[in-house]
Design an enzyme around this catalytic site. Structure first.
Site, PDB file in Angstrom:
ATOM      1  N   CYS A 139       0.488   4.995   7.113  1.00 22.70           N
ATOM      2  CA  CYS A 139      -0.222   4.538   8.460  1.00 22.70           C
ATOM      3  C   CYS A 139       0.664   3.985   9.091  1.00 22.70           C
ATOM      4  CB  CYS A 139      -1.694   3.909   8.049  1.00 22.70           C
ATOM      5  SG  CYS A 139      -2.543   4.532   6.744  1.00 22.70           S
TER       6      CYS A 139
ATOM      7  N   CYS B  63     -16.476  -9.608   5.863  1.00 20.62           N
ATOM      8  CA  CYS B  63     -15.730  -8.140   5.110  1.00 20.62           C
ATOM      9  C   CYS B  63     -14.631  -8.299   4.465  1.00 20.62           C
ATOM     10  CB  CYS B  63     -15.430  -7.429   6.707  1.00 20.62           C
ATOM     11  SG  CYS B  63     -14.781  -5.917   6.319  1.00 20.62           S
TER      12      CYS B  63
ATOM     13  N   CYS C  81       0.482   0.127  10.242  1.00 25.17           N
ATOM     14  CA  CYS C  81      -0.195  -0.702   9.360  1.00 25.17           C
ATOM     15  C   CYS C  81       0.924  -1.720   9.038  1.00 25.17           C
ATOM     16  CB  CYS C  81      -0.809  -0.033   8.189  1.00 25.17           C
ATOM     17  SG  CYS C  81      -1.894  -1.616   7.209  1.00 25.17           S
TER      18      CYS C  81
ATOM     19  N   CYS D  10     -19.425   1.451   8.868  1.00 24.98           N
ATOM     20  CA  CYS D  10     -18.739   0.769  10.108  1.00 24.98           C
ATOM     21  C   CYS D  10     -17.438   1.877  10.263  1.00 24.98           C
ATOM     22  CB  CYS D  10     -18.394  -0.444   9.510  1.00 24.98           C
ATOM     23  SG  CYS D  10     -17.166  -1.275  10.595  1.00 24.98           S
TER      24      CYS D  10
ATOM     25  N   CYS E  85       0.836  -1.285  -0.058  1.00 27.75           N
ATOM     26  CA  CYS E  85      -0.104   0.067   0.042  1.00 27.75           C
ATOM     27  C   CYS E  85       0.722   1.410   0.038  1.00 27.75           C
ATOM     28  CB  CYS E  85      -0.982   0.122   1.120  1.00 27.75           C
ATOM     29  SG  CYS E  85      -1.883   1.443   1.110  1.00 27.75           S
TER      30      CYS E  85
ATOM     31  N   ARG F 228     -17.613  -2.962  18.242  1.00 34.21           N
ATOM     32  CA  ARG F 228     -17.061  -4.169  17.973  1.00 34.21           C
ATOM     33  C   ARG F 228     -15.840  -4.186  18.630  1.00 34.21           C
ATOM     34  NH1 ARG F 228     -16.550  -4.460  12.323  1.00 34.21           N
ATOM     35  NH2 ARG F 228     -18.678  -4.775  12.335  1.00 34.21           N
TER      36      ARG F 228
ATOM     37  N   CYS G  89     -19.390  -6.660   3.499  1.00 34.41           N
ATOM     38  CA  CYS G  89     -19.015  -5.493   4.107  1.00 34.41           C
ATOM     39  C   CYS G  89     -17.472  -5.293   3.257  1.00 34.41           C
ATOM     40  CB  CYS G  89     -18.655  -5.525   5.677  1.00 34.41           C
ATOM     41  SG  CYS G  89     -17.640  -4.056   6.308  1.00 34.41           S
TER      42      CYS G  89
HETATM   43  N1  SAM Z   1      -6.657   0.376   3.031  1.00 32.00           N
HETATM   44  C1  SAM Z   1      -8.070   0.569   3.719  1.00 32.00           C
HETATM   45  C2  SAM Z   1      -8.161   1.657   4.870  1.00 32.00           C
HETATM   46  O1  SAM Z   1      -6.991   2.087   5.267  1.00 32.00           O
HETATM   47  O2  SAM Z   1      -9.125   1.950   5.024  1.00 32.00           O
HETATM   48  C3  SAM Z   1      -8.613  -0.756   4.447  1.00 32.00           C
HETATM   49  C4  SAM Z   1      -7.792  -1.644   5.194  1.00 32.00           C
HETATM   50  S1  SAM Z   1      -7.125  -1.125   6.496  1.00 32.00           S
HETATM   51  C5  SAM Z   1      -5.891  -2.245   7.259  1.00 32.00           C
HETATM   52  C6  SAM Z   1      -8.369  -1.167   7.751  1.00 32.00           C
HETATM   53  C7  SAM Z   1      -8.267  -0.740   9.176  1.00 32.00           C
HETATM   54  O3  SAM Z   1      -7.542  -1.867   9.959  1.00 32.00           O
HETATM   55  C8  SAM Z   1      -7.604   0.321   9.390  1.00 32.00           C
HETATM   56  O4  SAM Z   1      -8.258   1.790   9.110  1.00 32.00           O
HETATM   57  C9  SAM Z   1      -7.052   0.277  10.914  1.00 32.00           C
HETATM   58  O5  SAM Z   1      -8.058   0.820  11.752  1.00 32.00           O
HETATM   59  C10 SAM Z   1      -7.079  -1.281  11.060  1.00 32.00           C
HETATM   60  N2  SAM Z   1      -5.562  -1.562  11.408  1.00 32.00           N
HETATM   61  C11 SAM Z   1      -4.512  -1.615  10.449  1.00 32.00           C
HETATM   62  N3  SAM Z   1      -3.305  -2.306  11.292  1.00 32.00           N
HETATM   63  C12 SAM Z   1      -3.541  -2.163  12.726  1.00 32.00           C
HETATM   64  C13 SAM Z   1      -3.069  -2.716  13.485  1.00 32.00           C
HETATM   65  N4  SAM Z   1      -1.693  -2.985  13.512  1.00 32.00           N
HETATM   66  N5  SAM Z   1      -3.655  -2.942  14.796  1.00 32.00           N
HETATM   67  C14 SAM Z   1      -4.980  -2.446  14.948  1.00 32.00           C
HETATM   68  N6  SAM Z   1      -5.595  -2.090  13.811  1.00 32.00           N
HETATM   69  C15 SAM Z   1      -5.166  -1.988  12.452  1.00 32.00           C
HETATM   70  C1  DTB Z   2     -11.054  -2.812  11.788  1.00 34.90           C
HETATM   71  O1  DTB Z   2     -11.347  -1.885  12.475  1.00 34.90           O
HETATM   72  N1  DTB Z   2     -10.406  -3.855  11.991  1.00 34.90           N
HETATM   73  C2  DTB Z   2     -10.118  -4.684  11.162  1.00 34.90           C
HETATM   74  C3  DTB Z   2     -11.076  -4.321  10.189  1.00 34.90           C
HETATM   75  N2  DTB Z   2     -11.657  -3.035  10.544  1.00 34.90           N
HETATM   76  C4  DTB Z   2     -10.820  -4.063   8.608  1.00 34.90           C
HETATM   77  C5  DTB Z   2      -8.644  -4.735  10.645  1.00 34.90           C
HETATM   78  C6  DTB Z   2      -7.549  -5.214  11.863  1.00 34.90           C
HETATM   79  C7  DTB Z   2      -6.464  -5.137  11.077  1.00 34.90           C
HETATM   80  C8  DTB Z   2      -5.399  -5.707  12.131  1.00 34.90           C
HETATM   81  C9  DTB Z   2      -4.058  -5.879  11.416  1.00 34.90           C
HETATM   82  C10 DTB Z   2      -4.003  -6.890  10.632  1.00 34.90           C
HETATM   83  O2  DTB Z   2      -4.464  -8.175  10.810  1.00 34.90           O
HETATM   84  O3  DTB Z   2      -3.281  -6.666   9.485  1.00 34.90           O
HETATM   85 FE1  SF4 Z   3      -2.907   1.193   3.344  1.00 34.04          FE
HETATM   86 FE2  SF4 Z   3      -2.552   0.058   5.740  1.00 34.04          FE
HETATM   87 FE3  SF4 Z   3      -3.013   2.628   5.416  1.00 34.04          FE
HETATM   88 FE4  SF4 Z   3      -5.354   1.027   4.689  1.00 34.04          FE
HETATM   89  S1  SF4 Z   3      -4.431   1.193   6.881  1.00 34.04           S
HETATM   90  S2  SF4 Z   3      -4.475   2.841   3.550  1.00 34.04           S
HETATM   91  S3  SF4 Z   3      -3.759  -0.914   3.935  1.00 34.04           S
HETATM   92  S4  SF4 Z   3      -1.271   1.512   4.988  1.00 34.04           S
END
Ligand code: SAM
Ligand code: DTB
Ligand code: SF4
Length: 332
Positions: free
Chosen positions: A59, A99, A62, A191, A55, A263, A131
Site C-alpha cells: 500500500c 479500535c 502506508c 466500517c 507488513c 468519520r 472494532c
Molecule cells: N492492515 C489492515 C488493512 O490494511 O486493512 C489494517 C490496518 S491499515 C493501516 C488501516 C487503514 O489505515 C488503511 O486502509 C488506510 O485507509 C489507513 N491509512 C494507512 N496509512 C495511512 C496514511 N498514511 N494516511 C491516511 N490513512 C492511512
Molecule cells: C481509518 O480509516 N483510519 C485509521 C483507521 N481506519 C484504522 C488509520 C489511519 C492511519 C494513519 C496512519 C498511521 O497512523 O499509521
Molecule cells: Fe499492511 Fe499498511 Fe497495507 Fe494495512 S494498509 S495491509 S498495514 S501495508
C-alpha cells in the site's frame, strides 16, 4: 424513521451532488444530517496499533509496509493485559469505541488470532464498542470475531476500483469487497471508507462513494482520511489535501448515506478548529481521539475536549443504535 435510505444512487446523481456549489452543498448536507441525527453528538473512537509494521503488502501510503524505509519500530502482537490497560485509559478519557489495528495482510488461524479474540472479549466486557482492523478475513474468522463480541470491522476501500492498482498491487478491490461481505454475513457492523490525496481524480472519489452508497446496506461508519504523507513511501511528496476537498467529500458522503457515522479521520493535526468545525457542519459525526492514530500523531484528548466545549459538541454514548432499537421494540 419514515425517510428512506437509498441504495440505488447513480454515478450522475453523485457527480451532481459532489460538484454542486460548496456552500449550497454544506447547507443541504447539514440540513439532512439534522433530520437523521443529533448533530451535537460526535462519536469518539480510540485507535491502538496492536501489531505494528513489517507488513507484506505494498500500500503506497502506508508507513507499516515492510518494503518501504519509514523508520517505524516493528513490534510483535501486544499482550492482552497491556491492550486492556490502553482500552481502560481510552474509556476513562471518554472514548466509547476502541479500535485495534494490526499490520497484517490477512488474519491467519493461529495463536495470535486466538489472542486477538481474547482482547475483543476483554474490551467488550468493559462496555465499549470493539472494532478491529486486521486485513482480510474469511467468513469463519469473521464469525469467530462476532462470537467474541466484535461490534465493528474496519476495512477500507481507500479509492476507486479504477485507481486501486496504482496504489496497491498485492491484493485486488474484489479481495476487499469479499472481506466486507464476510463481515456482513457474520452480523458485524461495517466500517469502510477511504483516503483522499492519493493522486486520485474527483471522478475516482465519486466512484468510491458510489461503491459505498450502493452496497445492499450502507456501511454503519465511513472514515474519510486525508493522506498523511510518510517519508519513505511512494506518496511521500503528495500535496497536502485541500480542506475544501475534505469538506466536499464529507458533505457528499452525508447526502448519500444520511444515517451513517461519517468519520473525520486521519489528517486532523493539520486542520484548524475552524476547519474541523466546517467538517462537522458538513456532516462528520465521528473522530479518532488520543494523541496517536496507529503510528502518526493526532490531537490530544485535552485539545479535543476543548474543541468540543467550544463547538458545543458532546460524545455519543456506546451502543446507541441498540438502545434505540430496544426502546422502539418496547414501545411497539
Ligand atoms: N492492515 C489492515 C488493512 O490494511 O486493512 C489494517 C490496518 S491499515 C493501516 C488501516 C487503514 O489505515 C488503511 O486502509 C488506510 O485507509 C489507513 N491509512 C494507512 N496509512 C495511512 C496514511 N498514511 N494516511 C491516511 N490513512 C492511512
Ligand atoms: C481509518 O480509516 N483510519 C485509521 C483507521 N481506519 C484504522 C488509520 C489511519 C492511519 C494513519 C496512519 C498511521 O497512523 O499509521
Ligand atoms: Fe499492511 Fe499498511 Fe497495507 Fe494495512 S494498509 S495491509 S498495514 S501495508
Amino acid at each position: 424513521m419514515n425517510q428512506q435510505l437509498r441504495n440505488n444512487w447513480t454515478i450522475q446523481e453523485i457527480e451532481s451532488i459532489y460538484n454542486s456549489p460548496l456552500l449550497e452543498l454544506i447547507y443541504k448536507a447539514a440540513t439532512l444530517h439534522r433530520t437523521f441525527n443529533d448533530t451535537a453528538e460526535v462519536q469518539v473512537c480510540t485507535l491502538l496499533s496492536i501489531k505494528t509494521g513489517g507488513c507484506s503488502e505494498d500500500c503506497a501510503y502506508c508507513p507499516q509496509a515492510a518494503r518501504y524505509t519509514t523508520g517505524i519500530d516493528v513490534q510483535a502482537l501486544m499482550k492482552k493485559e497491556e491492550v486492556l490497560e490502553y482500552a481502560q485509559k481510552a474509556k476513562d478519557a471518554g472514548s466509547t469505541r476502541f479500535c485495534m489495528g494490526a499490520a497484517w495482510r490477512e488474519v491467519r488461524d493461529n495463536r495470535d488470532f486466538d489472542r486477538v479474540l481474547d482482547m475483543v472479549k476483554g474490551v467488550n466486557k468493559m462496555g465499549m464498542e470493539v472494532c478491529c482492523t486486521l486485513g482480510m478475513l474469511t467468513e469463519d474468522q469473521a464469525k469467530k470475531l462476532a462470537d467474541a463480541g466484535l461490534y465493528a470491522y474496519n476495512h477500507n476501500l481507500d479509492t476507486s476500483k479504477e485507481h486501486y492498482s496504482e496504489i496497491i498491487s498485492t491484493r485486488t478491490y474484489n479481495d476487499r469487497l469479499e472481506t466486507l461481505d464476510n463481515v456482513r454475513k457474520a452480523g458485524v457492523t461495517v466500517c469502510c471508507g477511504g483516503i483522499i490525496g492519493l493522486g486520485e481524480t474527483h471522478e475516482d472519489r465519486i466512484k468510491m462513494l458510489f461503491t459505498l452508497a450502493t452496497m445492499p446496506e450502507h456501511p454503519e461508519s465511513v472514515p474519510i482520511n486525508a493522506l498523511v504523507p510518510i517519508k519513505g513511501t511512494p506518496l511521500e511528496n503528495n500535496a497536502k489535501v485541500d480542506i475544501w476537498d475534505m469538506v466536499r467529500m464529507i458533505a457528499t458522503a452525508r447526502m448519500l448515506m444520511p444515517k451513517t457515522m461519517v468519520r473525520l479521520s486521519a489528517g486532523r493535526t493539520d486542520m484548524s478548529i475552524a476547519e474541523q468545525a466546517l467538517c462537522f457542519m458538513a456532516g462528520a459525526n465521528s473522530i479518532f481521539a488520543g494523541d496517536k492514530l496507529l503510528t502518526t500523531p493526532n490531537p490530544s484528548f485535552d485539545e479535543d475536549n476543548s474543541m468540543f466545549q467550544l463547538l458545543g459538541l458532546k460524545p455519543r454514548t456506546a451502543f446507541k443504535e441498540e438502545k434505540q432499537y430496544l426502546r422502539e421494540a418496547v414501545e411497539a
